[in-house]
Design a protein around this motif. Structure first.
Motif, mmCIF file in Angstrom:
data_model
loop_
_atom_site.group_PDB
_atom_site.id
_atom_site.type_symbol
_atom_site.label_atom_id
_atom_site.label_comp_id
_atom_site.label_asym_id
_atom_site.label_seq_id
_atom_site.Cartn_x
_atom_site.Cartn_y
_atom_site.Cartn_z
ATOM 1 N N MET A 156 0.839 -1.179 0.000
ATOM 2 C CA MET A 156 0.000 0.000 0.000
ATOM 3 C C MET A 156 0.884 1.242 0.000
ATOM 4 O O MET A 156 1.887 1.304 0.693
ATOM 5 N N GLU A 157 0.527 2.204 -0.775
ATOM 6 C CA GLU A 157 1.281 3.448 -0.911
ATOM 7 C C GLU A 157 0.677 4.527 -0.015
ATOM 8 O O GLU A 157 -0.535 4.668 0.068
ATOM 9 N N PHE A 158 1.559 5.266 0.652
ATOM 10 C CA PHE A 158 1.104 6.324 1.550
ATOM 11 C C PHE A 158 1.651 7.651 1.073
ATOM 12 O O PHE A 158 2.744 7.725 0.524
ATOM 13 N N GLY A 159 0.857 8.705 1.299
ATOM 14 C CA GLY A 159 1.280 10.047 0.938
ATOM 15 C C GLY A 159 1.872 10.769 2.136
ATOM 16 O O GLY A 159 1.639 10.383 3.283
ATOM 17 N N PRO A 160 2.640 11.834 1.897
ATOM 18 C CA PRO A 160 3.301 12.543 2.985
ATOM 19 C C PRO A 160 2.350 13.250 3.940
ATOM 20 O O PRO A 160 2.714 13.546 5.073
ATOM 21 N N ASP A 161 1.142 13.496 3.502
ATOM 22 C CA ASP A 161 0.179 14.210 4.340
ATOM 23 C C ASP A 161 -0.961 13.314 4.815
ATOM 24 O O ASP A 161 -1.968 13.813 5.331
ATOM 25 N N ASP A 162 -0.806 12.012 4.638
ATOM 26 C CA ASP A 162 -1.837 11.074 5.077
ATOM 27 C C ASP A 162 -1.945 11.051 6.597
ATOM 28 O O ASP A 162 -1.002 11.403 7.309
ATOM 29 N N ASP A 163 -3.101 10.641 7.066
ATOM 30 C CA ASP A 163 -3.322 10.431 8.492
ATOM 31 C C ASP A 163 -3.272 8.936 8.775
ATOM 32 O O ASP A 163 -3.489 8.118 7.883
ATOM 33 N N ILE A 164 -3.022 8.596 10.027
ATOM 34 C CA ILE A 164 -3.051 7.197 10.454
ATOM 35 C C ILE A 164 -4.511 6.783 10.601
ATOM 36 O O ILE A 164 -5.300 7.488 11.228
ATOM 37 N N GLU A 165 -4.863 5.651 10.014
ATOM 38 C CA GLU A 165 -6.214 5.113 10.130
ATOM 39 C C GLU A 165 -6.152 3.900 11.059
ATOM 40 O O GLU A 165 -5.731 2.818 10.645
ATOM 41 N N PRO A 166 -6.581 4.064 12.318
ATOM 42 C CA PRO A 166 -6.444 2.986 13.299
ATOM 43 C C PRO A 166 -7.189 1.701 12.922
ATOM 44 O O PRO A 166 -6.763 0.616 13.304
ATOM 45 N N ASP A 167 -8.279 1.815 12.167
ATOM 46 C CA ASP A 167 -9.085 0.643 11.828
ATOM 47 C C ASP A 167 -8.720 0.035 10.479
ATOM 48 O O ASP A 167 -9.367 -0.907 10.039
ATOM 49 N N ALA A 168 -7.696 0.566 9.828
ATOM 50 C CA ALA A 168 -7.283 0.046 8.519
ATOM 51 C C ALA A 168 -6.626 -1.331 8.688
ATOM 52 O O ALA A 168 -6.116 -1.654 9.765
ATOM 53 N N PRO A 169 -6.607 -2.136 7.626
ATOM 54 C CA PRO A 169 -5.962 -3.449 7.718
ATOM 55 C C PRO A 169 -4.437 -3.357 7.876
ATOM 56 O O PRO A 169 -3.814 -4.275 8.396
ATOM 57 N N THR A 170 -3.842 -2.250 7.458
ATOM 58 C CA THR A 170 -2.399 -2.051 7.618
ATOM 59 C C THR A 170 -2.124 -1.531 9.023
ATOM 60 O O THR A 170 -2.731 -0.552 9.445
ATOM 61 N N PRO A 171 -1.220 -2.168 9.768
ATOM 62 C CA PRO A 171 -0.939 -1.718 11.134
ATOM 63 C C PRO A 171 -0.434 -0.272 11.163
ATOM 64 O O PRO A 171 0.228 0.177 10.217
ATOM 65 N N PRO A 172 -0.730 0.457 12.243
ATOM 66 C CA PRO A 172 -0.318 1.863 12.331
ATOM 67 C C PRO A 172 1.177 2.090 12.130
ATOM 68 O O PRO A 172 1.572 3.071 11.501
ATOM 69 N N TYR A 173 2.026 1.193 12.624
ATOM 70 C CA TYR A 173 3.464 1.420 12.456
ATOM 71 C C TYR A 173 3.867 1.355 10.988
ATOM 72 O O TYR A 173 4.750 2.099 10.540
ATOM 73 N N LYS A 174 3.217 0.490 10.204
ATOM 74 C CA LYS A 174 3.517 0.410 8.774
ATOM 75 C C LYS A 174 2.976 1.639 8.043
ATOM 76 O O LYS A 174 3.602 2.128 7.103
#
Length: 87
Positions: free
Chosen positions: A1-19
């Motif tokens: 999964m690709e993340f942007g520099p201004d993204d927020d952490i989504e606690p309920d997402a399937p990707t763990p917060p540290y990733k």
């Protein structure tokens, strides 16, 4: 999964917060927020900015250290690697 520099952490997402955080930090390095051999934001600042626990922030940093994107200088901080090829 690709993340942007201004993204927020989504606690309920399937990707763990540290990733998620590791991806966001890599995107900020790619964008040029932090230059090679310059420090990134402190753990405390990242904890405040993203609302994560210190162990979660440390785990994200460890992922990027293991990838060669960052390096840690004891008693000084965490720095962007000279050639962050993985960023």
């Amino acid at each position: 999964m690709e993340f942007g520099p201004d993204d927020d952490i989504e606690p309920d997402a399937p990707t763990p917060p540290y990733k998620q955080l590791a991806g966001i930090l890599k995107a900020r390095i790619r964008r040029g927020d932090w230059k090679p051999n310059r420090p990134i934001a402190s753990e405390a600042r990242l904890v405040d900015e993203f609302g994560l626990s210190r162990p979660t922030v440390r785990r994200a940093i460890r992922v990027l250290v293991d990838e060669g994107v960052l390096f840690v200088v004891p008693q000084r901080g965490t720095y962007v690697a000279e050639h962050p090829d993985s960023a």
